[in-house]
Design a protein around this motif. Sequence first.
Motif, PDB file in Angstrom:
ATOM      1  N   GLU A   1      -1.156  -4.108 -11.951  1.00 41.03           N
ATOM      2  CA  GLU A   1      -2.210  -5.113 -12.055  1.00 41.03           C
ATOM      3  C   GLU A   1      -2.135  -6.089 -10.891  1.00 41.03           C
ATOM      4  OE1 GLU A   1      -2.038  -6.922 -15.882  1.00 41.03           O
ATOM      5  OE2 GLU A   1      -2.743  -5.115 -16.925  1.00 41.03           O
ATOM      6  N   GLU A   2      -0.926  -6.390 -10.463  1.00 38.89           N
ATOM      7  CA  GLU A   2      -0.701  -7.218  -9.276  1.00 38.89           C
ATOM      8  C   GLU A   2       0.470  -6.623  -8.495  1.00 38.89           C
ATOM      9  OE1 GLU A   2      -2.384  -9.753  -8.141  1.00 38.89           O
ATOM     10  OE2 GLU A   2      -3.706 -10.153  -9.863  1.00 38.89           O
ATOM     11  N   LEU A   3       0.352  -6.607  -7.183  1.00 38.45           N
ATOM     12  CA  LEU A   3       1.473  -6.159  -6.357  1.00 38.45           C
ATOM     13  C   LEU A   3       1.402  -6.866  -5.013  1.00 38.45           C
ATOM     14  CD1 LEU A   3       3.943  -4.446  -5.838  1.00 38.45           C
ATOM     15  CD2 LEU A   3       2.444  -2.570  -5.127  1.00 38.45           C
ATOM     16  N   THR A   4       2.131  -7.970  -4.926  1.00 37.25           N
ATOM     17  CA  THR A   4       2.304  -8.672  -3.653  1.00 37.25           C
ATOM     18  C   THR A   4       3.773  -9.032  -3.534  1.00 37.25           C
ATOM     19  OG1 THR A   4       1.860 -10.857  -4.604  1.00 37.25           O
ATOM     20  CG2 THR A   4      -0.025  -9.645  -3.738  1.00 37.25           C
ATOM     21  N   LEU A   5       4.243  -9.168  -2.313  1.00 36.56           N
ATOM     22  CA  LEU A   5       5.664  -9.432  -2.073  1.00 36.56           C
ATOM     23  C   LEU A   5       5.978 -10.918  -1.970  1.00 36.56           C
ATOM     24  CD1 LEU A   5       6.455  -6.588   0.474  1.00 36.56           C
ATOM     25  CD2 LEU A   5       6.621  -6.574  -2.013  1.00 36.56           C
TER      26      LEU A   5
ATOM     27  N   ASP B   1      19.204   3.613  -9.560  1.00 34.15           N
ATOM     28  CA  ASP B   1      19.417   5.052  -9.434  1.00 34.15           C
ATOM     29  C   ASP B   1      18.170   5.765  -8.930  1.00 34.15           C
ATOM     30  OD1 ASP B   1      22.018   4.838 -10.220  1.00 34.15           O
ATOM     31  OD2 ASP B   1      21.630   5.349 -12.328  1.00 34.15           O
ATOM     32  N   GLN B   2      16.992   5.314  -9.429  1.00 27.64           N
ATOM     33  CA  GLN B   2      15.754   5.951  -8.986  1.00 27.64           C
ATOM     34  C   GLN B   2      15.524   5.723  -7.500  1.00 27.64           C
ATOM     35  OE1 GLN B   2      13.549   7.949 -10.542  1.00 27.64           O
ATOM     36  NE2 GLN B   2      14.952   8.006 -12.277  1.00 27.64           N
ATOM     37  N   VAL B   3      15.760   4.493  -7.026  1.00 25.55           N
ATOM     38  CA  VAL B   3      15.594   4.197  -5.600  1.00 25.55           C
ATOM     39  C   VAL B   3      16.590   4.980  -4.771  1.00 25.55           C
ATOM     40  CG1 VAL B   3      15.735   2.397  -3.824  1.00 25.55           C
ATOM     41  CG2 VAL B   3      14.615   1.922  -6.014  1.00 25.55           C
ATOM     42  N   ALA B   4      17.845   4.979  -5.208  1.00 25.21           N
ATOM     43  CA  ALA B   4      18.894   5.673  -4.454  1.00 25.21           C
ATOM     44  C   ALA B   4      18.657   7.171  -4.411  1.00 25.21           C
ATOM     45  CB  ALA B   4      20.261   5.363  -5.066  1.00 25.21           C
ATOM     46  N   ASN B   5      18.186   7.732  -5.524  1.00 24.11           N
ATOM     47  CA  ASN B   5      17.928   9.174  -5.551  1.00 24.11           C
ATOM     48  C   ASN B   5      16.837   9.571  -4.570  1.00 24.11           C
ATOM     49  OD1 ASN B   5      19.863   9.720  -7.456  1.00 24.11           O
ATOM     50  ND2 ASN B   5      18.476   9.506  -9.202  1.00 24.11           N
ATOM     51  N   MET B   6      15.906   8.639  -4.313  1.00 18.10           N
ATOM     52  CA  MET B   6      14.821   8.962  -3.382  1.00 18.10           C
ATOM     53  C   MET B   6      15.292   8.940  -1.941  1.00 18.10           C
ATOM     54  SD  MET B   6      11.331   7.187  -4.777  1.00 18.10           S
ATOM     55  CE  MET B   6      12.002   5.537  -4.895  1.00 18.10           C
TER      56      MET B   6
ATOM     57  N   LYS C   1       0.834  -1.206   0.000  1.00 20.64           N
ATOM     58  CA  LYS C   1       0.000   0.000   0.000  1.00 20.64           C
ATOM     59  C   LYS C   1       0.869   1.257   0.000  1.00 20.64           C
ATOM     60  CE  LYS C   1      -3.703   2.296   2.553  1.00 20.64           C
ATOM     61  NZ  LYS C   1      -4.602   2.231   3.747  1.00 20.64           N
ATOM     62  N   THR C   2       1.919   1.240   0.834  1.00 19.49           N
ATOM     63  CA  THR C   2       2.840   2.378   0.890  1.00 19.49           C
ATOM     64  C   THR C   2       3.590   2.527  -0.430  1.00 19.49           C
ATOM     65  OG1 THR C   2       3.110   2.068   3.265  1.00 19.49           O
ATOM     66  CG2 THR C   2       4.778   3.389   2.145  1.00 19.49           C
ATOM     67  N   ALA C   3       4.012   1.393  -1.016  1.00 25.20           N
ATOM     68  CA  ALA C   3       4.754   1.430  -2.286  1.00 25.20           C
ATOM     69  C   ALA C   3       3.912   2.054  -3.396  1.00 25.20           C
ATOM     70  CB  ALA C   3       5.192   0.017  -2.668  1.00 25.20           C
ATOM     71  N   LYS C   4       2.633   1.693  -3.446  1.00 27.48           N
ATOM     72  CA  LYS C   4       1.756   2.291  -4.461  1.00 27.48           C
ATOM     73  C   LYS C   4       1.623   3.796  -4.261  1.00 27.48           C
ATOM     74  CE  LYS C   4      -1.246  -1.576  -5.743  1.00 27.48           C
ATOM     75  NZ  LYS C   4      -2.644  -2.078  -5.762  1.00 27.48           N
ATOM     76  N   ASN C   5       1.479   4.207  -3.005  1.00 28.13           N
ATOM     77  CA  ASN C   5       1.341   5.636  -2.716  1.00 28.13           C
ATOM     78  C   ASN C   5       2.588   6.414  -3.121  1.00 28.13           C
ATOM     79  OD1 ASN C   5      -1.210   5.210  -1.677  1.00 28.13           O
ATOM     80  ND2 ASN C   5      -0.494   5.019   0.447  1.00 28.13           N
ATOM     81  N   ILE C   6       3.761   5.769  -2.978  1.00 23.32           N
ATOM     82  CA  ILE C   6       5.014   6.428  -3.357  1.00 23.32           C
ATOM     83  C   ILE C   6       5.222   6.401  -4.873  1.00 23.32           C
ATOM     84  CG2 ILE C   6       7.541   6.277  -3.172  1.00 23.32           C
ATOM     85  CD1 ILE C   6       7.150   5.189  -0.345  1.00 23.32           C
ATOM     86  N   ALA C   7       4.912   5.228  -5.477  1.00 25.38           N
ATOM     87  CA  ALA C   7       5.242   5.032  -6.893  1.00 25.38           C
ATOM     88  C   ALA C   7       4.298   5.759  -7.838  1.00 25.38           C
ATOM     89  CB  ALA C   7       5.242   3.533  -7.212  1.00 25.38           C
ATOM     90  N   ASN C   8       3.028   5.814  -7.519  1.00 21.28           N
ATOM     91  CA  ASN C   8       2.054   6.392  -8.454  1.00 21.28           C
ATOM     92  C   ASN C   8       2.357   7.838  -8.840  1.00 21.28           C
ATOM     93  OD1 ASN C   8       0.534   4.069  -8.855  1.00 21.28           O
ATOM     94  ND2 ASN C   8      -0.809   4.478  -7.112  1.00 21.28           N
ATOM     95  N   PRO C   9       2.688   8.729  -7.889  1.00 26.61           N
ATOM     96  CA  PRO C   9       3.047  10.090  -8.298  1.00 26.61           C
ATOM     97  C   PRO C   9       4.299  10.153  -9.164  1.00 26.61           C
ATOM     98  CG  PRO C   9       2.523  10.012  -5.946  1.00 26.61           C
ATOM     99  CD  PRO C   9       2.629   8.609  -6.409  1.00 26.61           C
ATOM    100  N   ILE C  10       5.280   9.283  -8.868  1.00 29.09           N
ATOM    101  CA  ILE C  10       6.517   9.262  -9.660  1.00 29.09           C
ATOM    102  C   ILE C  10       6.218   8.803 -11.084  1.00 29.09           C
ATOM    103  CG2 ILE C  10       8.802   8.213  -9.877  1.00 29.09           C
ATOM    104  CD1 ILE C  10       8.833   7.981  -6.827  1.00 29.09           C
TER     105      ILE C  10
END
Length: 480
Positions: A59-63, A175-180, A34-43
């Motif tokens: 379409e699917e997001l489970t760990l 790079d995208q993860v590290a930049n954040m 849920k947190t990942a979607k909230n972070i990723a969607n704006p990016i």
Amino acid sequence: MFIFHLALSSGVKIDWLNKFLEVMWPFLDKAICKTAKNIANPIIAEQIPKYKIESVEFEELTLGSLPPTFQGMKVFVTEEKELIMEPTLKWAGNPNVTLGIKAFGLKATVQVVDLQIFAQPRITLKPLVPSFPCFAKIVVSLMEKPHVDFGLNVVGADLMSIPGLYRFVQELIKDQVANMYLWPKTLEVEILDPTKAMKRPVGILHVKVLRAMKLRKKDLLGASDPYVKLKITESKAPSKKTAVKHKNLNPEWNEEFSIVVKDPESRALELIVYDWEQVGKHDKMGTNVVPLKELTPDEPKVMTLDLLKNLNQNDAQDDKFRGQLVLELTYKPFKEEDMSKDLDNPLQKAPEETPPGGGVLVVVVHEAQDVEGKHHNNPYVRIIFKGEERKTKQVKKNRDPRWEEEFTFMLEEPPLKEKLHVEVLSTSTRIGLLHPKETLGYVNISLADVVNNKRINEKYHLIDSKNGKIQIELQWRTSS
């Protein structure tokens, strides 16, 4: 700064943490996704116009079922009110991450496979506060770029077979993860409102326990032996207790107590009447609460409370009458000048030679009341703390002795889990008496409260004493 190495490589010291993560993983999976979607969607929304992409949706997001494992951890204890942890994480997971991408009127489905991540995050819990869960915020950052390895499938084909694309996509994601979140950039998750968690006392509640009426008999062979315990709800301060009134169903106490109040809007005074037993657990006779917001500041209020079986409104109460408790309550909020005086006159600091991170525990033995021996009354106080013993002078032939003696203990760390043993004894002044020494009562005082509040001054009822009390002042002094 102190550094503790909790474990290296596969040391057994953190096996419990990996077991905990295994049990919690299904719940963490949902929360993290849920947190990942909230972070990723704006990016994603910001990036897709650059590449003429219409939309990118999960379409699917489970760990998956395989949680990360801790390979080791460093813990940093600083002089600030914070706890810093740097775990080494390895995750060879089986997540289901599927993206639907629309562009130029076409749709492609991309799936992440064979994911492996090695990372060293820094997790900071701060500030540490005297309210559960004892920290107000979680701050996460990456100390170095994580190692990420994975594959991508597009509608059954291996996208990584395109020359050079694998390394390009991998480095782009890293790079995208590290930049954040590469240090000093951080992800902050607020757990508590720090202003509320660190609330200072705002007033004093004066409680006078007057009497109880028509209590139910609990003893088979006679009347009950009632006493009252009282405290502020959700407070870590020890409960206060009246004297025991033996064989009395209509006891008169007329005892006064003063209790520090930090949040009068959401807290209540909880009262429980018990039947004292010489051996075994004391029976609960009834309870009730008084919300502090119902009290008008500076106005005494006499209340008659019906004693209830419990405070659970969903639990059907039986119809038996349990008696009543009569109180007089006065809430006195601090005036602004009182608050400023407290700030202008801080607690005395510990000496310069105090160990870093430690302090001085000061114990002031003021006085006792109604200490009664069977054979003699020449009371003195013995204090035992971490194997050290201190004694006051003896006061001869006195049931209400006053000592006003101070003792100090130099400590290397705050005594958050320690207890102070305080015992009142009497020694005969006559030679050859059959009972040269006897105990007049004792109390064990938890010290976490004085560490959090810096100073407490309380009267404690002595265990194994009929009505005896002792007044002890405790101070926790640090050099900072």
